[in-house]
Design a protein around this motif. Structure first.
Motif, PDB file in Angstrom:
ATOM      1  N   ALA A  55       0.819  -1.207   0.000  1.00 20.63           N
ATOM      2  CA  ALA A  55       0.000   0.000   0.000  1.00 20.63           C
ATOM      3  C   ALA A  55       0.855   1.261   0.000  1.00 20.63           C
ATOM      4  CB  ALA A  55      -0.933  -0.007   1.220  1.00 20.63           C
ATOM      5  N   LEU A  56       1.920   1.267   0.812  1.00 17.24           N
ATOM      6  CA  LEU A  56       2.787   2.444   0.860  1.00 17.24           C
ATOM      7  C   LEU A  56       3.540   2.638  -0.448  1.00 17.24           C
ATOM      8  CD1 LEU A  56       4.202   2.158   4.505  1.00 17.24           C
ATOM      9  CD2 LEU A  56       2.506   3.776   3.653  1.00 17.24           C
ATOM     10  N   ALA A  57       3.935   1.540  -1.093  1.00 11.97           N
ATOM     11  CA  ALA A  57       4.626   1.647  -2.383  1.00 11.97           C
ATOM     12  C   ALA A  57       3.727   2.300  -3.422  1.00 11.97           C
ATOM     13  CB  ALA A  57       5.061   0.261  -2.857  1.00 11.97           C
ATOM     14  N   GLU A  58       2.433   1.998  -3.360  1.00 11.87           N
ATOM     15  CA  GLU A  58       1.496   2.540  -4.345  1.00 11.87           C
ATOM     16  C   GLU A  58       1.047   3.959  -3.996  1.00 11.87           C
ATOM     17  OE1 GLU A  58      -1.664  -0.284  -4.421  1.00 11.87           O
ATOM     18  OE2 GLU A  58      -0.501  -1.806  -5.523  1.00 11.87           O
ATOM     19  N   ARG A  59       0.849   4.236  -2.703  1.00 10.80           N
ATOM     20  CA  ARG A  59       0.270   5.518  -2.298  1.00 10.80           C
ATOM     21  C   ARG A  59       1.305   6.569  -1.917  1.00 10.80           C
ATOM     22  NH1 ARG A  59      -4.981   5.524  -2.264  1.00 10.80           N
ATOM     23  NH2 ARG A  59      -6.108   3.536  -2.353  1.00 10.80           N
ATOM     24  N   LYS A  60       2.519   6.159  -1.676  1.00 15.49           N
ATOM     25  CA  LYS A  60       3.594   7.099  -1.360  1.00 15.49           C
ATOM     26  C   LYS A  60       4.792   6.836  -2.287  1.00 15.49           C
ATOM     27  CE  LYS A  60       1.682   9.230   2.174  1.00 15.49           C
ATOM     28  NZ  LYS A  60       1.484  10.703   2.229  1.00 15.49           N
ATOM     29  N   PHE A 363       7.856   0.543  12.899  1.00 18.06           N
ATOM     30  CA  PHE A 363       7.712   1.896  12.364  1.00 18.06           C
ATOM     31  C   PHE A 363       6.949   1.884  11.036  1.00 18.06           C
ATOM     32  CE2 PHE A 363      11.468   3.345  15.016  1.00 18.06           C
ATOM     33  CZ  PHE A 363      10.753   4.292  15.736  1.00 18.06           C
ATOM     34  N   VAL A 364       7.249   0.916  10.177  1.00 17.67           N
ATOM     35  CA  VAL A 364       6.561   0.818   8.887  1.00 17.67           C
ATOM     36  C   VAL A 364       5.069   0.569   9.096  1.00 17.67           C
ATOM     37  CG1 VAL A 364       6.305  -0.549   6.774  1.00 17.67           C
ATOM     38  CG2 VAL A 364       8.581   0.031   7.600  1.00 17.67           C
ATOM     39  N   ALA A 365       4.747  -0.401   9.956  1.00 21.45           N
ATOM     40  CA  ALA A 365       3.347  -0.725  10.213  1.00 21.45           C
ATOM     41  C   ALA A 365       2.611   0.477  10.812  1.00 21.45           C
ATOM     42  CB  ALA A 365       3.261  -1.923  11.154  1.00 21.45           C
ATOM     43  N   ALA A 366       3.259   1.166  11.757  1.00 21.13           N
ATOM     44  CA  ALA A 366       2.633   2.324  12.403  1.00 21.13           C
ATOM     45  C   ALA A 366       2.425   3.457  11.405  1.00 21.13           C
ATOM     46  CB  ALA A 366       3.500   2.799  13.569  1.00 21.13           C
ATOM     47  N   TYR A 367       3.383   3.672  10.505  1.00 20.09           N
ATOM     48  CA  TYR A 367       3.218   4.719   9.493  1.00 20.09           C
ATOM     49  C   TYR A 367       2.094   4.353   8.522  1.00 20.09           C
ATOM     50  CZ  TYR A 367       4.129   7.987   5.699  1.00 20.09           C
ATOM     51  OH  TYR A 367       3.990   8.958   4.746  1.00 20.09           O
ATOM     52  N   GLY A 368       2.011   3.086   8.141  1.00 19.09           N
ATOM     53  CA  GLY A 368       0.911   2.651   7.286  1.00 19.09           C
ATOM     54  C   GLY A 368      -0.437   2.907   7.947  1.00 19.09           C
ATOM     55  N   TRP A 369      -0.500   2.682   9.268  1.00 22.20           N
ATOM     56  CA  TRP A 369      -1.736   2.942  10.011  1.00 22.20           C
ATOM     57  C   TRP A 369      -2.061   4.431   9.997  1.00 22.20           C
ATOM     58  CZ3 TRP A 369      -3.294   5.702  14.326  1.00 22.20           C
ATOM     59  CH2 TRP A 369      -4.539   5.342  14.855  1.00 22.20           C
ATOM     60  N   LEU A 370      -1.041   5.292  10.200  1.00 21.50           N
ATOM     61  CA  LEU A 370      -1.268   6.737  10.200  1.00 21.50           C
ATOM     62  C   LEU A 370      -1.778   7.227   8.847  1.00 21.50           C
ATOM     63  CD1 LEU A 370       1.811   8.182  12.159  1.00 21.50           C
ATOM     64  CD2 LEU A 370      -0.575   8.138  12.902  1.00 21.50           C
ATOM     65  N   VAL A 371      -1.160   6.739   7.772  1.00 15.30           N
ATOM     66  CA  VAL A 371      -1.553   7.173   6.421  1.00 15.30           C
ATOM     67  C   VAL A 371      -3.008   6.815   6.135  1.00 15.30           C
ATOM     68  CG1 VAL A 371      -1.174   6.741   3.954  1.00 15.30           C
ATOM     69  CG2 VAL A 371       0.777   7.129   5.462  1.00 15.30           C
ATOM     70  N   SER A 372      -3.388   5.583   6.434  1.00 14.68           N
ATOM     71  CA  SER A 372      -4.764   5.161   6.169  1.00 14.68           C
ATOM     72  C   SER A 372      -5.750   5.820   7.133  1.00 14.68           C
ATOM     73  CB  SER A 372      -4.874   3.630   6.244  1.00 14.68           C
ATOM     74  OG  SER A 372      -4.368   3.141   7.471  1.00 14.68           O
ATOM     75  N   ARG A 374      -5.486   8.796   8.490  1.00 16.17           N
ATOM     76  CA  ARG A 374      -5.667  10.193   8.092  1.00 16.17           C
ATOM     77  C   ARG A 374      -6.339  10.336   6.727  1.00 16.17           C
ATOM     78  NH1 ARG A 374       0.603  11.719   9.430  1.00 16.17           N
ATOM     79  NH2 ARG A 374       0.447  11.871  11.718  1.00 16.17           N
ATOM     80  N   GLY A 375      -6.338   9.259   5.970  1.00 11.10           N
ATOM     81  CA  GLY A 375      -6.916   9.311   4.627  1.00 11.10           C
ATOM     82  C   GLY A 375      -6.010   9.963   3.605  1.00 11.10           C
ATOM     83  N   GLU A 376      -4.688   9.983   3.890  1.00 11.22           N
ATOM     84  CA  GLU A 376      -3.738  10.595   2.954  1.00 11.22           C
ATOM     85  C   GLU A 376      -3.661   9.783   1.667  1.00 11.22           C
ATOM     86  OE1 GLU A 376       0.066  11.080   4.780  1.00 11.22           O
ATOM     87  OE2 GLU A 376      -0.742  12.047   6.580  1.00 11.22           O
ATOM     88  N   ARG A 385      -9.508   2.262   1.908  1.00 12.27           N
ATOM     89  CA  ARG A 385      -8.992   2.822   3.161  1.00 12.27           C
ATOM     90  C   ARG A 385      -9.275   1.923   4.360  1.00 12.27           C
ATOM     91  NH1 ARG A 385     -10.999   8.477   5.930  1.00 12.27           N
ATOM     92  NH2 ARG A 385      -9.682   8.349   7.798  1.00 12.27           N
ATOM     93  N   SER A 386     -10.502   1.445   4.516  1.00 15.87           N
ATOM     94  CA  SER A 386     -10.835   0.605   5.669  1.00 15.87           C
ATOM     95  C   SER A 386     -10.046  -0.694   5.639  1.00 15.87           C
ATOM     96  CB  SER A 386     -12.335   0.317   5.701  1.00 15.87           C
ATOM     97  OG  SER A 386     -12.744  -0.339   4.521  1.00 15.87           O
ATOM     98  N   ARG A 387      -9.832  -1.246   4.442  1.00 16.26           N
ATOM     99  CA  ARG A 387      -9.029  -2.463   4.323  1.00 16.26           C
ATOM    100  C   ARG A 387      -7.596  -2.213   4.769  1.00 16.26           C
ATOM    101  NH1 ARG A 387      -7.034  -3.780  -1.493  1.00 16.26           N
ATOM    102  NH2 ARG A 387      -5.695  -2.062  -0.797  1.00 16.26           N
ATOM    103  N   ASP A 388      -7.029  -1.096   4.331  1.00 14.30           N
ATOM    104  CA  ASP A 388      -5.640  -0.789   4.676  1.00 14.30           C
ATOM    105  C   ASP A 388      -5.477  -0.506   6.172  1.00 14.30           C
ATOM    106  OD1 ASP A 388      -5.037  -1.132   2.034  1.00 14.30           O
ATOM    107  OD2 ASP A 388      -4.848   0.996   1.555  1.00 14.30           O
ATOM    108  N   ILE A 389      -6.488   0.127   6.792  1.00 14.74           N
ATOM    109  CA  ILE A 389      -6.434   0.356   8.247  1.00 14.74           C
ATOM    110  C   ILE A 389      -6.401  -0.981   8.981  1.00 14.74           C
ATOM    111  CG2 ILE A 389      -7.747   1.157  10.246  1.00 14.74           C
ATOM    112  CD1 ILE A 389      -8.732   3.489   8.591  1.00 14.74           C
TER     113      ILE A 389
END
Length: 467
Positions: A55-60, A363-372, A374-376, A385-389
């Motif tokens: 998810a982070l590779a695609e969205r960031k 840290f990676v997992a926590a950042y993924g949680w923050l991104v989803s 916040r809806g960034e 979004r709900s799936r990624d959270i």
């Protein structure tokens, strides 16, 4: 790098020393039921972490420096440095475990190598370290091509091992091993004893993310992560479970490493041990190549992002981060020499690698949680979004659980490395004329690391922690 090469980086990183040690490691800790539950817990946890990477590779897509950059983006400069340093030094320790297992494998045929930590074994490993060093200096692309070829070559003996054990599968032996494990202790304790091992064999799922800046197509990074993870997980489960249907658990637990070789020898004769041993050497050398590339890339990327001293951001004429590679292999060389003083060098390196890697993964997992949360970047495909959270939440819980399950010993040993490693961060900040620690959070993290290091050194000196 193509999709195939990125997938090979994932498979090449995951399939290394760990998979060849699984039969004895699991049999020593638990039986078929405990192993199945352990793989279920680890598989679900690591799958969710792989989905976070995807998810982070695609969205960031602009965050292309790999694991540590997510910690920096989400939590600040010093946490970003700790993630980069922890991942780098953990990977260096993992590389040492490869040499230990190679030498232990040779020790079954040439006693002079013992269990991989004799003086001749250390000398041979030292030659190997620097041969690989100068190979990689010739160019990352050439090394990545070699890794792709080696990845295919090393999977063949593992698949052959699985097929041969299917042909001699005995359901009665499998049932007896279930009963044997039930009589030897609590199931929870048995499962806990396998936890750091499962982390070790899963390390490498982020291989495509580390090299995302080389990807021809950004979408290939997520594809390679999931494909590599699913393929290797299937192999690891089969390698650890099938021996329970062939031999008594006690016999497997008493085998020397690499236990895959001993299991196959008991089934087909001496040639089985030779076959697996050759496959292991190819596999581990290939994994060492993959991880040498990853180690240098992490140090280089951190320096490029100003989290490490700028000297490590320099490339040679072949576009290889040469200075980062030099410091990596110097550290590996020192650690290889230190195995002479260890009672069980392979187990120590395996568990310490896992412990060091869990902090960056958290840290990676926590950042993924923050991104989803916040809806960034969810303007496109907001329904995901709900799936990624959900995936990120499970990944956070899993990594915290694994850190706790690993025990205080490895947390303290990790702190002994983290605290002095902060010197590199201080150097980088001074180069830029910046305040070293910016806020209570940074100071708290640093003081916790220092306190852990002091307690760890005292425990080592007092004999409370043994190497």
């Amino acid at each position: 790098m193509s999709r195939l090469q990125l997938t090979a980086m994932v498979v090449g990183g995951m399939v290394g020393a760990g998979i060849f040690s699984l039969p004895q490691t699991f049999a020593n800790a638990t039986g078929p039921i405990g192993a199945a539950i352990a793989w279920l817990v680890a598989g679900v946890g690591m799958y969710t972490l792989a989905r976070v990477f995807q998810a982070l590779a695609e969205r960031k897509p602009k965050l292309d420096a790999g694991v540590f950059v997510y910690a920096k983006e989400g939590f600040g400069d010093y946490p970003g440095f700790l993630s980069a340093f922890g991942y780098w030094i953990g990977s260096c320790i993992g590389n040492v475990s490869y040499w230990v297992l190679i030498k232990s494998t040779l020790g079954a045929f040439f006693p002079i190598f013992g269990d991989g930590n004799t003086l001749p074994a250390i000398l041979v490993a030292s030659v190997g370290i620097w041969l690989f060093h100068f190979l990689i200096l010739r160019g990352v692309k050439q090394a990545a091509f070699i890794n792709t070829v080696v990845t295919f070559a090393k999977v063949i003996p593992i698949i052959a091992f699985v097929i041969m054990l299917f042909f001699v599968f005995k359901i009665d032996t499998f049932r007896l091993n279930i009963s044997s494990a039930a009589e030897s202790g609590g199931l929870i304790q048995q499962i806990r004893a396998t936890m750091l091992v499962t982390v070790f064999v899963f390390i490498g799922i982020e291989g495509a993310s580390v090299y995302s800046r080389y990807a021809k197509e950004r979408a290939d990074v997520g594809y390679a992560t999931i494909l590599g993870f699913c393929s290797v997980t299937a192999l690891m489960v089969l390698v650890s479970m099938l021996p329970f249907a062939v031999l008594p658990r006690e016999e497997i637990a008493a085998m020397r490493q690499p236990s895959m070789a001993a299991v196959l020898e008991s089934v087909v004769g001496p040639w089985g041990a030779v076959f697996v041993s050759l496959g292991l050497i190819v596999s581990v050398l290939g994994a060492y190549l993959a991880w040498s590339l990853i180690c240098a890339e992490v140090m280089f990327a951190a320096a490029r992002n100003q989290d490490m001293p700028s000297v490590f951001a320099r490339e040679n004429a072949n576009q290889v981060p040469a200075n980062a590679l030099w410091i990596t292999n110097i550290v590996v060389q020192i650690l290889v020499a230190s195995t002479y003083f260890s009672r069980d060098a392979f187990a120590l390196m395996l568990n310490l690698t896992s412990s060091m890697s869990l902090i960056p993964y958290l840290f990676v997992a926590a950042y993924g949680w923050l991104v989803s949360r916040r809806g960034e970047s969810y303007e496109i495909r907001p329904e995901e979004r709900s799936r990624d959270i959900t995936f990120a939440s499970i990944a956070v819980i899993y990594t915290v659980f694994m850190i706790i399950a690993g025990g205080l010993r490895y947390l303290l040993l990790s702190a002994i490395l983290y605290a002095p490693g902060t010197v590199l961060y201080v150097m980088a900040r001074r180069e830029q004329g910046l305040t070293v620690f910016s806020g209570i959070r940074d100071w708290t993290l640093f003081l916790v690391a220092v306190a852990g290091a002091v307690v760890g050194v005292a425990a080592l000196a007092g004999g409370l922690i043994a190497l």
